[in-house]
Design a protein around this motif. Structure first.
Motif, PDB file in Angstrom:
ATOM      1  N   ALA A 230     -18.331  27.237  10.033  1.00 19.37           N
ATOM      2  CA  ALA A 230     -16.875  26.428   9.667  1.00 19.37           C
ATOM      3  C   ALA A 230     -16.801  25.711  10.959  1.00 19.37           C
ATOM      4  N   GLN A 231     -15.849  24.934  10.967  1.00 21.45           N
ATOM      5  CA  GLN A 231     -15.514  24.073  12.084  1.00 21.45           C
ATOM      6  C   GLN A 231     -15.216  24.673  13.563  1.00 21.45           C
ATOM      7  N   ASN A 232     -14.635  25.801  13.300  1.00 24.93           N
ATOM      8  CA  ASN A 232     -14.127  26.570  14.486  1.00 24.93           C
ATOM      9  C   ASN A 232     -15.231  27.525  15.142  1.00 24.93           C
ATOM     10  N   GLY A 233     -16.631  27.122  14.569  1.00 19.49           N
ATOM     11  CA  GLY A 233     -17.572  28.057  15.217  1.00 19.49           C
ATOM     12  C   GLY A 233     -17.981  29.540  14.748  1.00 19.49           C
ATOM     13  N   ASP A 234     -17.053  29.819  13.695  1.00 20.99           N
ATOM     14  CA  ASP A 234     -17.305  31.171  13.012  1.00 20.99           C
ATOM     15  C   ASP A 234     -18.075  31.009  11.662  1.00 20.99           C
ATOM     16  N   TYR A 235     -18.710  31.964  11.230  1.00 25.34           N
ATOM     17  CA  TYR A 235     -19.329  31.731   9.826  1.00 25.34           C
ATOM     18  C   TYR A 235     -18.630  32.590   8.599  1.00 25.34           C
ATOM     19  N   LEU A 236     -18.751  31.842   7.618  1.00 28.60           N
ATOM     20  CA  LEU A 236     -18.310  32.427   6.244  1.00 28.60           C
ATOM     21  C   LEU A 236     -19.420  32.521   5.242  1.00 28.60           C
TER      22      LEU A 236
ATOM     23  N   LEU B  21       0.807  -1.037   0.015  1.00 30.25           N
ATOM     24  CA  LEU B  21      -0.024   0.151  -0.111  1.00 30.25           C
ATOM     25  C   LEU B  21       0.888   1.130   0.031  1.00 30.25           C
ATOM     26  N   VAL B  22       0.682   2.018  -1.026  1.00 30.95           N
ATOM     27  CA  VAL B  22       1.504   3.318  -1.128  1.00 30.95           C
ATOM     28  C   VAL B  22       0.635   4.492  -0.768  1.00 30.95           C
ATOM     29  N   ILE B  23       0.829   5.188   0.088  1.00 35.03           N
ATOM     30  CA  ILE B  23       0.187   6.344   0.597  1.00 35.03           C
ATOM     31  C   ILE B  23       0.789   7.746  -0.028  1.00 35.03           C
ATOM     32  N   GLN B  24       0.297   8.581  -0.590  1.00 34.99           N
ATOM     33  CA  GLN B  24       0.777   9.776  -1.067  1.00 34.99           C
ATOM     34  C   GLN B  24      -0.247  10.824   0.117  1.00 34.99           C
ATOM     35  N   ALA B  25       0.390  11.557   1.073  1.00 32.85           N
ATOM     36  CA  ALA B  25      -0.267  12.341   1.764  1.00 32.85           C
ATOM     37  C   ALA B  25      -0.079  13.908   1.594  1.00 32.85           C
ATOM     38  N   THR B  26      -1.296  14.652   1.288  1.00 30.29           N
ATOM     39  CA  THR B  26      -0.919  16.291   1.224  1.00 30.29           C
ATOM     40  C   THR B  26      -1.689  16.865   2.145  1.00 30.29           C
ATOM     41  N   PRO B  27      -0.905  17.756   2.980  1.00 29.03           N
ATOM     42  CA  PRO B  27      -1.486  18.238   4.124  1.00 29.03           C
ATOM     43  C   PRO B  27      -2.411  19.379   3.741  1.00 29.03           C
ATOM     44  N   PHE B  28      -3.443  19.663   4.539  1.00 28.55           N
ATOM     45  CA  PHE B  28      -4.388  20.669   4.486  1.00 28.55           C
ATOM     46  C   PHE B  28      -4.109  21.916   5.171  1.00 28.55           C
ATOM     47  N   PHE B  29      -4.233  22.922   4.883  1.00 28.30           N
ATOM     48  CA  PHE B  29      -4.235  24.364   5.356  1.00 28.30           C
ATOM     49  C   PHE B  29      -5.587  25.001   5.102  1.00 28.30           C
ATOM     50  N   SER B  30      -5.923  25.896   6.309  1.00 27.07           N
ATOM     51  CA  SER B  30      -6.658  26.818   6.065  1.00 27.07           C
ATOM     52  C   SER B  30      -6.722  27.682   5.024  1.00 27.07           C
ATOM     53  N   ALA B  31      -7.728  28.069   4.339  1.00 32.97           N
ATOM     54  CA  ALA B  31      -7.486  28.744   3.077  1.00 32.97           C
ATOM     55  C   ALA B  31      -7.437  30.099   3.325  1.00 32.97           C
ATOM     56  N   PHE B  32      -7.837  30.526   4.433  1.00 32.85           N
ATOM     57  CA  PHE B  32      -7.835  32.091   4.905  1.00 32.85           C
ATOM     58  C   PHE B  32      -6.587  32.221   5.991  1.00 32.85           C
TER      59      PHE B  32
ATOM     60  N   HIS C  24     -20.161  28.597  -3.363  1.00 34.14           N
ATOM     61  CA  HIS C  24     -19.074  29.222  -3.889  1.00 34.14           C
ATOM     62  C   HIS C  24     -18.793  30.395  -2.442  1.00 34.14           C
ATOM     63  N   ILE C  25     -17.390  30.314  -2.356  1.00 39.75           N
ATOM     64  CA  ILE C  25     -17.037  31.233  -1.017  1.00 39.75           C
ATOM     65  C   ILE C  25     -17.130  32.692  -1.389  1.00 39.75           C
ATOM     66  N   ILE C  26     -17.579  33.441  -0.738  1.00 34.45           N
ATOM     67  CA  ILE C  26     -17.670  34.861  -0.859  1.00 34.45           C
ATOM     68  C   ILE C  26     -16.560  35.627   0.019  1.00 34.45           C
ATOM     69  N   GLU C  27     -16.608  35.268   1.331  1.00 30.46           N
ATOM     70  CA  GLU C  27     -15.958  35.890   2.313  1.00 30.46           C
ATOM     71  C   GLU C  27     -15.547  34.786   3.479  1.00 30.46           C
ATOM     72  N   GLY C  28     -14.355  34.812   3.964  1.00 36.27           N
ATOM     73  CA  GLY C  28     -13.892  33.998   5.106  1.00 36.27           C
ATOM     74  C   GLY C  28     -14.291  34.438   6.373  1.00 36.27           C
ATOM     75  N   PRO C  29     -14.068  33.742   7.355  1.00 33.38           N
ATOM     76  CA  PRO C  29     -14.765  33.669   8.835  1.00 33.38           C
ATOM     77  C   PRO C  29     -13.923  34.805   9.426  1.00 33.38           C
ATOM     78  N   SER C  30     -14.239  35.382  10.523  1.00 29.76           N
ATOM     79  CA  SER C  30     -13.622  36.037  11.443  1.00 29.76           C
ATOM     80  C   SER C  30     -12.245  35.631  12.124  1.00 29.76           C
ATOM     81  N   ASN C  31     -12.483  34.154  12.297  1.00 32.79           N
ATOM     82  CA  ASN C  31     -11.099  33.533  12.849  1.00 32.79           C
ATOM     83  C   ASN C  31     -10.925  32.523  11.789  1.00 32.79           C
ATOM     84  N   PRO C  32      -9.760  33.054  11.068  1.00 31.73           N
ATOM     85  CA  PRO C  32      -9.112  32.434   9.531  1.00 31.73           C
ATOM     86  C   PRO C  32      -8.915  31.083   9.951  1.00 31.73           C
ATOM     87  N   ASP C  33      -8.449  30.764  11.105  1.00 30.77           N
ATOM     88  CA  ASP C  33      -8.147  29.155  11.235  1.00 30.77           C
ATOM     89  C   ASP C  33      -9.344  28.451  11.424  1.00 30.77           C
TER      90      ASP C  33
END
Length: 316
Positions: A171-177, A79-90, A202-211
């Motif tokens: 979003a997962q952190n409790g803020d709204y986008l 089994l070969v796994i290619q792992a690509t990290p996710f980062f917040s888009a904001f 379609h994303i228009i604006e990010g949340p107040s907490n960018p993480d």
């Protein structure tokens, strides 16, 4: 090297990870499969001498699975796994992302979320397996539900909505986008009932907490709060308060005084029968009334040493 990879996978993702491998082994010729998974971060010795007290943290990755025969001679599948990290888009609060990738969500007529694109992860912070089978309507801001009710009425009546106005999604952190959505649906041709709704967001604006991956309450804060709660419970159960200590000392002194008084009574020789009479000579009858409830000068209402009774008064 040499460790089991599953040890580094978040406990909540292990079942999904295992089922992904099982399905891949069942049909090894299938095209590469993918999943989103949290992998444990290394707890390095950057400071101090121990890693036991350091909090375990996980980072989201997109895993791409490939099953390969490394050698034709050995009948072993790797089994070969290619792992690509996710980062917040904001990066900043309320960021407007010009080239945000739209993502798709599908939920049933009862609101249960059936599918969410992996492309949504850097924008919302949810892992697909965390929100699948959850109520999709819980993601909408309460103040926007009035408008969204009209949208759903149009979806049922027309089959879809070309593109909605801007509304808020949690979003997962409790803020709204802020998002705008193209809506479509599937109507069962036999039952004539709505089966599911698809939204392309379609994303228009990010949340107040960018993480977006940050927990509504961080793990550090949870651990700190737990330590305080445990400490408070320990204080209440172990440490004597000052009033309790004072009461204990006062009670101890009274017990000692009473014990020594009773010992003196026991040591006292019995007197002749005629001497056991109590003769009240004092004309002040207030003393008589008060001392009538006393036993050898001990009153339930005041200390025995302030009694005006004669110390030598024999017991009645």
């Amino acid at each position: 090297i040499g460790r089991s990879f599953i040890d580094f996978v978040h406990p909540r993702d292990r079942n999904t990870f295992a089922s992904q491998i099982t399905s891949g082994l069942a049909v090894p010729k299938i095209v590469n499969s993918t999943m989103v998974c949290r992998i444990r971060r290394y707890r390095g010795l950057t400071s101090g001498f121990g890693v036991k007290d350091r909090i375990v943290t996980f980072m989201p990755f997109l895993l791409k699975f490939t099953f390969k025969n490394i050698s034709d001679e050995e009948k072993v599948i790797y089994l070969v796994i290619q792992a690509t990290p996710f980062f917040s888009a904001f990066r900043i609060p309320n960021e407007v992302v010009p080239k945000a990738v739209p993502f798709v969500m599908r939920h049933s007529a009862n609101g249960n979320l059936e599918y969410i694109d992996p492309e949504s992860v850097p924008y919302l912070g949810y892992l697909p397996q965390d929100v699948t089978d959850k109520d999709a309507l819980q993601l909408y801001h309460p103040d926007d539900l009035d408008y969204l009710q009209q949208i759903y009425e149009n979806i049922v009546r027309e089959g879809g909505v070309p593109r909605s106005k801007c509304y808020r999604m949690m979003a997962q952190n409790g803020d709204y986008l802020k998002v705008e959505t193209e809506w479509s649906s599937f109507i069962n041709p036999w039952s004539k009932r709505l089966e599911f709704v698809i939204g392309k967001h379609h994303i228009i604006e990010g949340p107040s907490n960018p993480d977006v991956f940050q927990s509504p309450v961080s793990e550090d804060e949870k651990m700190k709060a737990k330590k305080f709660r445990d400490s408070i419970i320990r204080i209440m159960n172990e440490v004597l308060t000052k009033p309790a200590e004072a009461a204990k000392q006062q009670m101890s002194k009274r017990c000692q005084d009473l014990a020594s008084f009773m010992e003196s009574l026991m040591e006292e020789q019995p007197k002749p029968e005629e001497e056991l009479r109590v003769e009240i000579q004092d004309p002040d009858h207030s003393y008589y009334e008060r001392d009538s409830v006393m036993l050898g000068g001990i009153s339930p209402h005041h200390d025995y040493n302030d009694s005006k009774s004669s110390v030598g008064t024999p017991l009645s």
